[in-house]
Design a protein around this motif. Sequence first.
Motif, PDB file in Angstrom:
ATOM      1  N   TYR A   1       0.842  -1.204   0.000  1.00 49.96           N
ATOM      2  CA  TYR A   1       0.000   0.000   0.000  1.00 49.96           C
ATOM      3  C   TYR A   1       0.875   1.252   0.000  1.00 49.96           C
TER       4      TYR A   1
ATOM      5  N   PHE B   1       0.856   3.768  -3.124  1.00 51.32           N
ATOM      6  CA  PHE B   1       0.279   5.090  -2.858  1.00 51.32           C
ATOM      7  C   PHE B   1       1.309   6.187  -3.101  1.00 51.32           C
TER       8      PHE B   1
ATOM      9  N   SER C   1      -7.379   4.675  -2.979  1.00 55.34           N
ATOM     10  CA  SER C   1      -7.124   5.873  -2.173  1.00 55.34           C
ATOM     11  C   SER C   1      -6.715   7.042  -3.053  1.00 55.34           C
TER      12      SER C   1
ATOM     13  N   LEU D   1      -8.760  10.468  -3.238  1.00 56.03           N
ATOM     14  CA  LEU D   1      -8.149  11.703  -2.744  1.00 56.03           C
ATOM     15  C   LEU D   1      -7.799  12.688  -3.857  1.00 56.03           C
TER      16      LEU D   1
END
Length: 251
Positions: free
Chosen positions: A18, A22, A117, A121
Motif C-alpha cells: 500500500y 500510494f 485511495s 483523494l
Amino acid sequence: MAEISLIKRSLAELIGTYVLVFLGTGAVVTAALLVKGWTPIPGNEFNVGFGISEWLAIGLAFGLAIAVMAYVFGHISGTHINPAVSIAMWATGRLPLMDTLYYIVAQLIGATLASLSVALLWGSLATGNNFGATTMASGVSYWQAIALETIATFFLVLTIMGTAVDKRAPSGFAGLAIGFVASLGIMAIGNLTGGSLNPARTFGPYVASMLFSGQNLWWQFPIYIIGPILGALIAAFLYDYLGDLKSKQKA
C-alpha cells in the motif's frame, strides 16, 4: 523468538505494498499535473510527457518507499511487496507455497487499496493519467516492453539476493541498495513501459482505471506479469549459482 504468524506477515506485505503504490503512483499523478502544459516534441514518439526531472522524482518516490518499507517490515515478512519477488523466493525454496499465495494476495489487495485511495483523494485530477498506471509508450512493441521489464526486474532481484537474502552481505545496507536500484530501473525504462518491475504496482492502478475512468488496460497486463516474474526468476537462480548458496534460507 517465536515465529511470526503467516497472517501477520501477510498483513505486513499488504501495508508495505500500500505504501509503495500510494507514494509511487501519487508521485506519478502529481508529476502529470505539474507538466499539464507539456507539448510533444516532433519526431520523438517515446516522449510520454515527462522529462528526466519528473522521472527522477518518480523513481525516487518508488525507490525510497521500498527502502523505508524494507527497514520497517524486513524483519517481519522480508518486505517482498512484489509478487515477482515472492515467486522467486518460492522457486528457489525460500518460501513455502502457501506463504507465497498469501503474500501475493496481500500484495494485490494492498496495491488495489492504494490506487482506490489515490482515486478518492485526487479525484478527477488522477483520471487523465489513469491513476499512475503503467502502459507502453507509442512505438514500443509488446515484446520489447516485456524485455525491458525483464531486464530491470533482473537488476532489482539480483540486488535483493546479494544484499538481503545472502546472509554473508554486510548488514544494514539492503534497503538502500534495493531502493536505489529500483529508482534507477524506473528512470531507465519509465519512459518506455512506465517502469513497473512489479505486477502488484500495475494491478492496483488498472483496477482503479477500470472502475473510475472506464479504461480497459488489461490487455497490457501480461507485460507486467511475464517480464517481472521472468527477470526475478533468472536473477534468483543465477545468484544462487554464482554465490554458491547451498544452504537455502527463508526470505
